[in-house]
Motif scaffolding. Structure first.
Motif, PDB file in Angstrom:
ATOM      1  N   UNK A  95      36.579  60.092 -18.576  1.00  0.00           N
ATOM      2  CA  UNK A  95      37.237  60.341 -19.865  1.00  0.00           C
ATOM      3  C   UNK A  95      38.752  60.259 -19.728  1.00  0.00           C
ATOM      4  N   UNK A  96      39.267  60.883 -18.693  1.00  0.00           N
ATOM      5  CA  UNK A  96      40.720  60.853 -18.463  1.00  0.00           C
ATOM      6  C   UNK A  96      41.173  59.424 -18.201  1.00  0.00           C
ATOM      7  N   UNK A  97      40.434  58.711 -17.391  1.00  0.00           N
ATOM      8  CA  UNK A  97      40.780  57.320 -17.070  1.00  0.00           C
ATOM      9  C   UNK A  97      40.815  56.461 -18.321  1.00  0.00           C
ATOM     10  N   UNK A  98      39.796  56.596 -19.177  1.00  0.00           N
ATOM     11  CA  UNK A  98      39.730  55.801 -20.402  1.00  0.00           C
ATOM     12  C   UNK A  98      40.823  56.186 -21.386  1.00  0.00           C
ATOM     13  N   UNK A  99      41.234  57.432 -21.439  1.00  0.00           N
ATOM     14  CA  UNK A  99      42.332  57.855 -22.314  1.00  0.00           C
ATOM     15  C   UNK A  99      43.630  57.260 -21.837  1.00  0.00           C
ATOM     16  N   UNK A 100      43.812  57.233 -20.523  1.00  0.00           N
ATOM     17  CA  UNK A 100      45.057  56.668 -19.977  1.00  0.00           C
ATOM     18  C   UNK A 100      45.120  55.171 -20.255  1.00  0.00           C
ATOM     19  N   UNK A 101      44.012  54.516 -20.102  1.00  0.00           N
ATOM     20  CA  UNK A 101      43.959  53.064 -20.323  1.00  0.00           C
ATOM     21  C   UNK A 101      44.247  52.727 -21.779  1.00  0.00           C
ATOM     22  N   UNK A 102      43.788  53.527 -22.730  1.00  0.00           N
ATOM     23  CA  UNK A 102      43.962  53.260 -24.152  1.00  0.00           C
ATOM     24  C   UNK A 102      45.428  53.413 -24.572  1.00  0.00           C
ATOM     25  N   UNK A 103      46.200  54.135 -23.847  1.00  0.00           N
ATOM     26  CA  UNK A 103      47.592  54.358 -24.223  1.00  0.00           C
ATOM     27  C   UNK A 103      48.324  53.108 -24.044  1.00  0.00           C
TER      28      UNK A 103
END
Length: 103
Positions: A95-103
């Motif tokens: 979840x954290x990885x995907x949130x960072x990528x979306x930024x």
């Protein structure tokens, strides 16, 4: 006439003794009242100190109990959070990885 003067002198002497006695009695009563007042003040101060000390002890006991409750609650929460993290760390990382990528 002389006997009248002697009688007046005796009356004056007696009146002076009575006045001195009254002044002395007033002084004794004043001293006794001061002593009673002082004793009352000391007793009241001592009672107030005992009451205050009892209140402090009660409050300290309540604070200690509340602190112990908070420690227990915090430890339980930390154990729960640690167990949750260990069980779900891969999903949380994703979840954290995907949130960072979306930024």
């Amino acid at each position: 006439m002389e006997s009248v003067i002697d009688k007046l002198s005796e009356i004056e002497t007696a009146a002076s003794r009575i006045m001195e006695s009254a002044v002395e009695e007033t002084r004794r009563q004043d001293n006794a009242a001061e002593e009673r007042t002082s004793t009352y003040d000391n007793d009241t101060d001592a009672q107030a100190a005992r009451t205050l000390e009892a209140a402090k002890r009660t409050l300290q006991e309540q604070a200690d109990q509340e602190l112990e409750h908070l420690k227990t609650s915090t430890e339980r929460s930390l154990r729960h959070m640690d167990a949750y993290y260990k069980e779900h760390k891969d999903a949380l990382c994703d979840k954290i990885y995907h949130k960072i990528i979306r930024m």
